[in-house]
Design an enzyme around this catalytic site. Structure first.
Site, PDB file in Angstrom:
ATOM      1  N   ARG A  61       0.809  -1.227   0.000  1.00 30.59           N
ATOM      2  CA  ARG A  61       0.000   0.000   0.000  1.00 30.59           C
ATOM      3  C   ARG A  61       0.840   1.275   0.000  1.00 30.59           C
ATOM      4  NH1 ARG A  61      -2.778  -3.939   1.735  1.00 30.59           N
ATOM      5  NH2 ARG A  61      -0.787  -4.483   2.645  1.00 30.59           N
ATOM      6  N   THR A  62       1.762   1.379   0.921  1.00 28.57           N
ATOM      7  CA  THR A  62       2.444   2.662   1.114  1.00 28.57           C
ATOM      8  C   THR A  62       3.269   3.027  -0.116  1.00 28.57           C
ATOM      9  OG1 THR A  62       2.537   2.104   3.454  1.00 28.57           O
ATOM     10  CG2 THR A  62       3.839   3.997   2.738  1.00 28.57           C
ATOM     11  N   LYS A  90      26.458  -3.217   0.226  1.00 30.68           N
ATOM     12  CA  LYS A  90      27.927  -3.085   0.252  1.00 30.68           C
ATOM     13  C   LYS A  90      28.383  -2.319   1.476  1.00 30.68           C
ATOM     14  CE  LYS A  90      27.659  -2.308  -4.712  1.00 30.68           C
ATOM     15  NZ  LYS A  90      27.821  -1.222  -5.681  1.00 30.68           N
ATOM     16  N   ARG A 111      11.194   3.842   3.928  1.00 29.48           N
ATOM     17  CA  ARG A 111      10.791   2.873   4.972  1.00 29.48           C
ATOM     18  C   ARG A 111      12.016   2.052   5.328  1.00 29.48           C
ATOM     19  NH1 ARG A 111       5.654  -1.138   4.628  1.00 29.48           N
ATOM     20  NH2 ARG A 111       4.659   0.825   5.219  1.00 29.48           N
ATOM     21  N   HIS A 139       4.428   5.605  11.724  1.00 27.80           N
ATOM     22  CA  HIS A 139       3.996   5.499  10.322  1.00 27.80           C
ATOM     23  C   HIS A 139       3.013   6.659  10.087  1.00 27.80           C
ATOM     24  CE1 HIS A 139       2.947   4.023   6.491  1.00 27.80           C
ATOM     25  NE2 HIS A 139       2.627   2.770   6.766  1.00 27.80           N
TER      26      HIS A 139
HETATM   27  N1   CP Z   1      -0.488  -0.101   5.793  1.00 33.74           N
HETATM   28  C1   CP Z   1       0.743  -0.320   5.274  1.00 33.74           C
HETATM   29  O1   CP Z   1       1.732   0.296   5.664  1.00 33.74           O
HETATM   30  O2   CP Z   1       0.761  -1.258   4.307  1.00 33.74           O
HETATM   31  P1   CP Z   1       2.068  -1.701   3.506  1.00 33.74           P
HETATM   32  O3   CP Z   1       3.004  -2.372   4.490  1.00 33.74           O
HETATM   33  O4   CP Z   1       1.568  -2.656   2.444  1.00 33.74           O
HETATM   34  O5   CP Z   1       2.707  -0.475   2.936  1.00 33.74           O
END
Ligand code: CP
Length: 326
Positions: A61-62, A90, A111, A139
């Site tokens: 999603r993100t 590396k 991320r 998040h």
């Molecule tokens: N909700 C969420 O962060 O989903 P993903 O891990 O698929 O990005």
């Protein structure tokens, strides 16, 4: 209240007014995407900006909604979806990666599995950095997406009664959502096994922000009067001991039987992915809005990118011909 050039590392980096600005701008983006009643899609002009996505952990999603958002804005995307394919393999440090990638793009979404990595990345980068999840810390763009969905349905974010259920210890989505809700004057109920309770520092933080969270392990007993139940997955990847995960997986399952005890207007949200904590039969319940919630990630992230890049004014009005008209 200018957001231009800012980072988003923690949800509390933005004031309530700034979050409202993002959500209002996201409404305009949703309209431009054809979410309006007339379903009319407005044309978006080409945008000479590049978004870089660096994901050192899995995501559907993100990452995809950020990339979709930038493409919908008319911009371009470069992506490093798999850290094993980068020079991190590396031994390149995150700070060096931030400096290097800053030279290739106008804004970065990152991320990473380590708590605090987003802050370190933002400090080294010379373009705005958006935290797409740092370990079990935060998040914040998931929270913006959650709030967008919640406000659309309830008409407000203020004074709601919200249950957060599941893995509150390792779930980074609730670590961002709980402070944002507390700051809006929401009543919070933390529902988890004691071993997966909200970390003490976060409990302290929400209290400093004005909430007095109730704590329970009884989901059925917590449903009464809720405006929203936020279900979360037990975060298997964060457990050092696989046996401990086995102990807690399946501890909460929201199903039709349980929903009979819930208020008629109680929304069910989930950041997804789900494993077994929401039964598939729930998908047809009109209170289950988690797929709509996920779809909202695109207009919300369009709004965020546009505001951080300064291609929309703080009023939400477009600086670019063909984008969303005020
Ligand atoms: N909700 C969420 O962060 O989903 P993903 O891990 O698929 O990005």
């Amino acid at each position: 209240m200018a957001l231009t050039g800012r980072d988003l590392v923690s949800i509390l980096d933005f004031s309530n007014d700034e979050i409202t600005l993002v959500l209002d701008t996201a409404e305009q983006m949703a309209e431009a995407l054809g979410w309006g009643e007339d379903g009319k899609t407005q044309p978006l002009a080409p945008l000479d900006r590049i978004l870089a996505t660096l994901f050192f952990e899995p995501s559907t999603r993100t990452r995809m909604s950020f990339e979709s958002a930038m493409l919908r804005l008319g911009g371009s995307v470069i992506s490093m979806a798999d850290a094993r394919a980068s020079s991190a393999a590396k031994g390149e440090t995150l700070a060096d990666a931030a400096r290097i990638v800053s030279g290739y793009c106008d804004i970065i979404v990152c991320r990473h599995p380590e708590n605090g990595s987003a802050q370190a990345f933002a400090q080294a980068a010379s373009v705005p950095v958006i935290n797409a999840g740092d370990g079990h810390n935060e998040h914040p763009t998931q929270t913006l997406t959650d709030l967008f969905c919640l406000r659309r349905h309830k008409g407000t974010l203020e004074g709601l009664r919200v249950g957060l259920c599941g893995d509150l210890k390792y779930g980074r989505t609730v670590h961002s959502l709980a402070p944002a809700l507390a700051r809006s004057g929401c009543e919070l109920i933390f529902i988890s096994p004691p071993a997966l309770a909200m970390p003490e520092e976060l409990s302290q933080k929400v209290q400093e922000l004005g909430a007095q969270p109730q704590v329970t392990d009884d989901l059925a007993g917590a449903l009464d009067g809720l405006d929203m139940l936020y279900m979360t997955r037990i975060q298997q990847e964060r457990f050092a001991d696989p046996a401990e995960y086995e102990e807690y997986k399946g501890v909460y399952v929201l199903d039709e039987k349980l929903m009979k005890k819930a208020p008629e207007d109680m929304l069910v949200l989930h950041p997804l992915p789900r494993v077994d904590e929401i039964a598939p039969e729930m998908d047809d319940d009109p209170r289950a809005v988690y797929f709509e919630q996920a779809a909202g990630g695109v207009p919300v992230r369009m709004a965020l990118i546009a505001l951080l890049l300064g291609i929309v004014e703080d009023s939400g009005a477009s600086k670019r011909s063909g984008l969303v008209e005020p």
